[in-house]
Structures are given as structure tokens and as C-alpha cells.
Design a protein around this motif. Sequence first.
Motif, mmCIF file in Angstrom:
data_model
loop_
_atom_site.group_PDB
_atom_site.id
_atom_site.type_symbol
_atom_site.label_atom_id
_atom_site.label_comp_id
_atom_site.label_asym_id
_atom_site.label_seq_id
_atom_site.Cartn_x
_atom_site.Cartn_y
_atom_site.Cartn_z
ATOM 1 N N THR A 1 1.248 -1.358 -0.117
ATOM 2 C CA THR A 1 -0.266 -0.114 -0.475
ATOM 3 C C THR A 1 0.724 1.114 -0.340
ATOM 4 O O THR A 1 0.067 2.422 -0.524
ATOM 5 N N GLU A 2 1.788 1.115 0.242
ATOM 6 C CA GLU A 2 3.169 1.715 0.295
ATOM 7 C C GLU A 2 3.061 2.813 -0.788
ATOM 8 O O GLU A 2 3.964 4.144 -0.498
ATOM 9 N N ILE A 3 3.406 1.783 -1.458
ATOM 10 C CA ILE A 3 4.231 1.629 -2.986
ATOM 11 C C ILE A 3 2.828 2.414 -3.584
ATOM 12 O O ILE A 3 3.152 3.714 -4.508
ATOM 13 N N ALA A 4 2.057 2.104 -3.311
ATOM 14 C CA ALA A 4 0.915 2.474 -4.434
ATOM 15 C C ALA A 4 0.283 3.618 -3.473
ATOM 16 O O ALA A 4 -0.442 4.326 -4.637
ATOM 17 N N ASP A 5 0.654 4.086 -2.416
ATOM 18 C CA ASP A 5 -0.031 5.779 -2.614
ATOM 19 C C ASP A 5 0.719 6.326 -3.207
ATOM 20 O O ASP A 5 0.800 7.631 -3.231
ATOM 21 N N LEU A 6 3.235 6.031 -3.387
ATOM 22 C CA LEU A 6 3.208 7.299 -4.136
ATOM 23 C C LEU A 6 3.036 7.123 -5.602
ATOM 24 O O LEU A 6 3.113 7.891 -6.881
ATOM 25 N N VAL A 7 2.297 5.726 -6.268
ATOM 26 C CA VAL A 7 2.591 5.870 -7.619
ATOM 27 C C VAL A 7 1.114 6.749 -7.486
ATOM 28 O O VAL A 7 0.622 7.440 -8.369
ATOM 29 N N ALA A 8 0.136 6.944 -6.598
ATOM 30 C CA ALA A 8 -1.286 7.839 -6.519
ATOM 31 C C ALA A 8 -0.618 9.275 -7.072
ATOM 32 O O ALA A 8 -1.542 10.343 -7.494
ATOM 33 N N PHE A 9 -0.163 9.415 -5.588
ATOM 34 C CA PHE A 9 0.871 10.685 -5.857
ATOM 35 C C PHE A 9 1.037 11.300 -7.059
ATOM 36 O O PHE A 9 1.612 11.997 -7.570
ATOM 37 N N LEU A 10 1.802 9.869 -7.601
ATOM 38 C CA LEU A 10 3.095 10.639 -9.392
ATOM 39 C C LEU A 10 2.065 10.691 -9.924
ATOM 40 O O LEU A 10 1.304 11.525 -11.349
ATOM 41 N N ALA A 11 0.381 10.086 -9.861
ATOM 42 C CA ALA A 11 0.047 9.766 -11.330
ATOM 43 C C ALA A 11 -1.336 11.046 -11.045
ATOM 44 O O ALA A 11 -2.055 11.650 -11.957
ATOM 45 N N SER A 12 -0.890 12.474 -9.774
ATOM 46 C CA SER A 12 -1.880 13.148 -9.726
ATOM 47 C C SER A 12 -1.252 14.778 -10.546
ATOM 48 O O SER A 12 -0.254 14.463 -10.489
ATOM 49 N N GLU A 13 -2.398 15.490 -10.354
ATOM 50 C CA GLU A 13 -1.518 16.556 -10.821
ATOM 51 C C GLU A 13 -0.479 17.256 -9.968
ATOM 52 O O GLU A 13 0.085 17.849 -10.486
ATOM 53 N N GLN A 14 -0.437 16.944 -8.772
ATOM 54 C CA GLN A 14 -0.027 17.701 -7.864
ATOM 55 C C GLN A 14 1.969 17.796 -8.164
ATOM 56 O O GLN A 14 2.732 17.616 -7.749
ATOM 57 N N ALA A 15 2.098 16.577 -8.378
ATOM 58 C CA ALA A 15 2.678 16.112 -9.421
ATOM 59 C C ALA A 15 3.596 16.065 -11.026
ATOM 60 O O ALA A 15 4.133 15.279 -11.095
ATOM 61 N N GLY A 16 2.805 17.317 -10.346
ATOM 62 C CA GLY A 16 2.932 17.916 -12.089
ATOM 63 C C GLY A 16 4.174 18.585 -12.738
ATOM 64 O O GLY A 16 4.571 18.368 -14.270
ATOM 65 N N TYR A 17 4.932 18.113 -11.553
ATOM 66 C CA TYR A 17 6.196 19.038 -12.365
ATOM 67 C C TYR A 17 7.526 18.222 -11.677
ATOM 68 O O TYR A 17 9.032 18.100 -11.607
ATOM 69 N N ILE A 18 6.853 16.378 -11.952
ATOM 70 C CA ILE A 18 7.849 15.219 -11.326
ATOM 71 C C ILE A 18 8.096 14.791 -12.959
ATOM 72 O O ILE A 18 6.867 13.983 -13.047
ATOM 73 N N THR A 19 9.562 14.820 -13.045
ATOM 74 C CA THR A 19 9.827 13.640 -14.319
ATOM 75 C C THR A 19 10.509 13.362 -15.050
ATOM 76 O O THR A 19 11.811 14.096 -14.564
ATOM 77 N N GLY A 20 11.081 12.047 -15.465
ATOM 78 C CA GLY A 20 12.205 11.463 -15.691
ATOM 79 C C GLY A 20 13.265 11.045 -14.149
ATOM 80 O O GLY A 20 13.719 10.993 -14.400
ATOM 81 N N ALA A 21 12.239 10.841 -13.220
ATOM 82 C CA ALA A 21 12.677 10.969 -11.743
ATOM 83 C C ALA A 21 12.957 9.547 -11.645
ATOM 84 O O ALA A 21 11.113 8.498 -11.557
ATOM 85 N N SER A 22 13.617 8.940 -10.977
ATOM 86 C CA SER A 22 13.735 7.459 -10.411
ATOM 87 C C SER A 22 13.650 7.290 -9.012
ATOM 88 O O SER A 22 14.777 7.883 -8.148
ATOM 89 N N ILE A 23 12.631 7.365 -8.329
ATOM 90 C CA ILE A 23 12.657 8.193 -6.965
ATOM 91 C C ILE A 23 12.472 6.472 -5.711
ATOM 92 O O ILE A 23 11.593 5.688 -6.029
ATOM 93 N N ASP A 24 13.377 6.912 -5.146
ATOM 94 C CA ASP A 24 13.819 5.513 -3.851
ATOM 95 C C ASP A 24 12.644 5.266 -3.152
ATOM 96 O O ASP A 24 12.440 6.274 -2.622
ATOM 97 N N ILE A 25 11.572 3.931 -2.705
ATOM 98 C CA ILE A 25 10.749 4.163 -1.570
ATOM 99 C C ILE A 25 11.871 2.925 -0.616
ATOM 100 O O ILE A 25 10.906 1.655 -1.365
ATOM 101 N N ASN A 26 12.262 2.659 -0.104
ATOM 102 C CA ASN A 26 13.740 1.471 -0.089
ATOM 103 C C ASN A 26 13.438 1.625 1.589
ATOM 104 O O ASN A 26 13.873 0.346 2.392
ATOM 105 N N GLY A 27 13.100 2.423 2.515
ATOM 106 C CA GLY A 27 13.307 1.859 4.091
ATOM 107 C C GLY A 27 14.621 2.526 4.649
ATOM 108 O O GLY A 27 15.089 1.776 5.321
ATOM 109 N N GLY A 28 15.427 2.806 3.818
ATOM 110 C CA GLY A 28 16.706 3.260 3.775
ATOM 111 C C GLY A 28 17.672 1.679 3.532
ATOM 112 O O GLY A 28 18.488 1.299 4.001
ATOM 113 N N PHE A 29 17.362 1.097 2.277
ATOM 114 C CA PHE A 29 18.102 -0.016 2.260
ATOM 115 C C PHE A 29 19.574 0.171 2.198
ATOM 116 O O PHE A 29 20.004 0.708 0.599
ATOM 117 N N MET A 30 20.225 -0.534 2.872
ATOM 118 C CA MET A 30 21.525 -0.312 2.622
ATOM 119 C C MET A 30 22.635 0.594 2.771
ATOM 120 O O MET A 30 23.042 1.557 1.813
#
Length: 246
Positions: free
Chosen positions: A216-245
Motif C-alpha cells: 500500500t505504501e508503494i501504491a500511495d506513491l504511485v497515486a501521488f505521481l499520477a496526480s496533478e500535484q506531481a506535474g513538475y516531476i518527470t524523468g525521476a527514479s524515486i527510491d522507496i526502500n526504508g533506507g536499504f543499504m
Amino acid sequence: MESNLNKVALITGGSRGIGASIVRRLAKDGIAVAFTYANSSKRAEELVNEIQRSGGTAFAIHANAENVNATKEAVEKTIEEFGRINILINNAGIFEQKMYDQFTVEEFDRMVAVNVRSVFEGVQAAAPQMSEGDRIITIGSVNADVTGFPGLSLYAMTKAAVAGMTRGLARDLSPKGITVNNIQPGPVDTDMNPADGSNAVLLKEIIAIGRYGKATEIADLVAFLASEQAGYITGASIDINGGFMI
């Protein structure tokens, strides 16, 4: 909610795990959702029924991303069913961990076909039908940047390819006002990688917050990037990993 009326999303590999959570979240947000499945026909049917009982709109498409044109055809079926496509979520993927010298050519080709080619295929089919404000989002992996364990060379290669493709597509599609982004999850609790599985203790030790992520946490980030509020984000690779390594 109002801005999502009449929006249509296609989620590849959407019958289980992270994909199913994305389907549920976007449907909850008022978006009509189509999703593909390769083998889990029962799960796909149950998910459609669940969405419909909740007042949403869902459509399941049988498609194996390994096959040439399968994702392209799924895009076409989505448009046939709903009349448009506004959001493409490239979630279908496969994972196999073994040493570089143990992979066959067939296994190499299969992983590239599902994890890389199907993404490009879907974009080629969907982007010409999309317009300003529409979104393309791929579910990549933290392994694009770090591995930490042996046997991940091929999988990591495919996820690094997706990250590079995202940057190029973001530039290519910017004149149309379509954003293209890549989400890179760390370990996520799903039936394929359960938080109580054989590797869980070791993995939790190298995650800063000490737990697996939730689908559900991954889905929440997807929903944000799909929203109008994320219109200035493109070409990004966004980590959602709890501080992995880190």
C-alpha cells in the motif's frame, strides 16, 4: 477526487502483490482501472468483483508480458473498453536470483522481455493516445542502484535499463505534457517476498527502518505521481526502500 473523474489507468501485472494494491488505490481515487494478469485468473476475477462492490470500475485483461505485442494489445483493449488511457503503470516483472554463469540464453531473453521490452512496448502503444497531464509510471527496483547479494546481475541490469529508459522517455514525451517516472521499491511484503520469509531476517538488518515495505505504501506513491500535484516531476527514479543499504 473530482479531477480523476473520467480518467483511465492500465496497470500491468495487476492481479497480485504491489500491482493489486495499485489497482485498489487508483480505483479508490475514482479512476477506472484496467489491469493485466498472466496466470492468476481467479485472483483477477476476485479483484474485479472487489472493485465493483466498492463502487469502482475495473477490467481484467489476460496478457503475458513475455510475449511480443501482449502489452500493446492490453493498451488497445483498455482503450476499446474505456475509450481512452490517461495513466500507464508498468508493473509487470519477473525476478530470478542465481549466479551469472547459471543463466541460459532463454532465461536472459525472458527477463529482458518482461522487465524491459514490455515497458517500452506499452509506452509505444499508449503515448500516442495520451495528452497533456497524462502519466507513465514504471515500477523498477532499488537493485538498479545497489544489489548487496550475489546472483542479482541480470535482474539489476533490467531495472537499471528501466531507469535509463525513463529519463529518455521523459525528454521524448515532454512536448506532449506527459510525465514519465520510475519508482524503485526495496523489499516489500508480498506473497512472492514475504516479510517472514527465509531471507527476511538478513534483509531487515540492512534496511534502516528495520522492516519490509507495504504494498500500500508503494501504491500511495504511485497515486501521488499520477496526480496533478506531481506535474513538475518527470524523468525521476524515486527510491522507496526504508533506507536499504544506506
